[in-house]
Design a protein around this motif. Structure first.
Motif, PDB file in Angstrom:
ATOM      1  N   GLN A  43     -18.776 -10.100 -54.701  1.00  0.00           N
ATOM      2  CA  GLN A  43     -19.470 -11.359 -54.997  1.00  0.00           C
ATOM      3  C   GLN A  43     -19.045 -11.911 -56.353  1.00  0.00           C
ATOM      4  N   ASP A  44     -18.799 -11.032 -57.289  1.00  0.00           N
ATOM      5  CA  ASP A  44     -18.415 -11.494 -58.622  1.00  0.00           C
ATOM      6  C   ASP A  44     -17.042 -12.165 -58.605  1.00  0.00           C
ATOM      7  N   TYR A  45     -16.176 -11.706 -57.725  1.00  0.00           N
ATOM      8  CA  TYR A  45     -14.857 -12.332 -57.592  1.00  0.00           C
ATOM      9  C   TYR A  45     -15.023 -13.787 -57.127  1.00  0.00           C
ATOM     10  N   LEU A  46     -15.889 -13.970 -56.144  1.00  0.00           N
ATOM     11  CA  LEU A  46     -16.144 -15.329 -55.647  1.00  0.00           C
ATOM     12  C   LEU A  46     -16.793 -16.179 -56.740  1.00  0.00           C
ATOM     13  N   TYR A  47     -17.691 -15.532 -57.469  1.00  0.00           N
ATOM     14  CA  TYR A  47     -18.376 -16.214 -58.570  1.00  0.00           C
ATOM     15  C   TYR A  47     -17.361 -16.718 -59.597  1.00  0.00           C
ATOM     16  N   LEU A  48     -16.393 -15.869 -59.957  1.00  0.00           N
ATOM     17  CA  LEU A  48     -15.417 -16.229 -60.995  1.00  0.00           C
ATOM     18  C   LEU A  48     -14.538 -17.418 -60.600  1.00  0.00           C
ATOM     19  N   ASN A 102     -11.494 -13.093 -48.197  1.00  0.00           N
ATOM     20  CA  ASN A 102     -12.225 -13.513 -46.996  1.00  0.00           C
ATOM     21  C   ASN A 102     -13.734 -13.367 -47.107  1.00  0.00           C
ATOM     22  N   ALA A 103     -14.207 -12.836 -48.230  1.00  0.00           N
ATOM     23  CA  ALA A 103     -15.650 -12.623 -48.357  1.00  0.00           C
ATOM     24  C   ALA A 103     -16.394 -13.959 -48.372  1.00  0.00           C
TER      25      ALA A 103
END
Ligand SMILES: Cc1ncc(CO)c(N)n1
Length: 223
Positions: A43-48, A102-103
């Motif tokens: 989730q943090d990757y998407l957040y960044l 893909n998340a």
């Protein structure tokens, strides 16, 4: 009193609750289940991806060349360094690049990033700064709070503590705090209240982000 000091004095209960969230406490103790950290990392990757856009908005709204250049540096640092590190770090958790790409964002991730982006897009530099600061500042404080704990020596978590407590990250955080204080200096009471409220909300979102990962909160399964 500087605006940044005023913020964390006035919002102390929320600010402190974030530093003492069970996720953070277990990370410090080195007892946090790896499954919770993995959930967090994806989730943090998407957040960044969205967080980086805040720096682009900071550059777009800057009225000073040095400030514009610094935001460009922060943007590049996030996209080209922090996220590359994130992809490498994820491999240690057996999270593939495809899994990251893909998340799907959870309701909390989506809501947090959308809130930050909408505030930053519709406001000036002052709003960009209060939207992005709780993220940087709380991570830098938490990172420093974890130095010397078992988590800082944990084979998987040490990297995280190192990243957010290091001198470069501290310097970037201090620069952002300084700029906010400069920008807030000429604001009236109404504007200060509005900025405080945005800072409160993004701090609350930080808390919710830990809770989301801790409890593996995602969309309901509807069949
Ligand atoms: C949710 C969240 N807040 C702050 C940071 C610091 O960059 C991060 N990576 N993720």
């Amino acid at each position: 009193m500087q605006f940044s000091d005023q913020l964390i004095t006035e919002l102390k209960p929320v600010w402190q609750a974030n530093h003492n969230h069970p996720f953070v406490k277990e990370l410090a103790a080195g007892t946090l289940p790896v499954s919770k950290f993995k959930f967090y990392m994806v989730q943090d990757y998407l957040y960044l991806i969205d967080y980086a856009k805040l720096f682009a908005l900071g550059a777009a709204k800057a009225n000073d060349l040095a400030v514009e250049a610094k935001f460009a540096e922060l943007l590049s640092e996030t996209l080209n360094t922090e996220m590359a590190l994130h992809r490498q770090y994820a491999q240690q958790f057996d999270i593939s690049e495809a899994e990251l790409t893909n998340a799907e964002p959870t309701p909390t991730t989506l809501s947090y990033t959308n809130y930050m982006l909408s505030v930053a897009q519709s406001g000036g530099l002052d709003k960009v700064l209060v939207a992005l600061l709780p993220c940087m500042w709380s991570y830098n404080q938490i990172g420093k709070q974890l130095v010397g704990t078992p988590g800082a020596n944990h084979p998987l978590y040490a990297n995280w503590v190192e990243m957010y407590s290091d001198d470069d990250y501290t310097a970037l955080t201090d620069w952002t705090i300084g700029l906010l204080n400069q920008v807030a200096a000429g604001k009236n009471e109404f504007e200060i209240k509005e900025l405080t409220n945005i800072f409160l909300n993004t701090t609350r979102y930080e808390y919710l982000f830990w809770t989301m990962a801790y409890d593996h909160q995602t969309w309901p399964t509807i069949k």
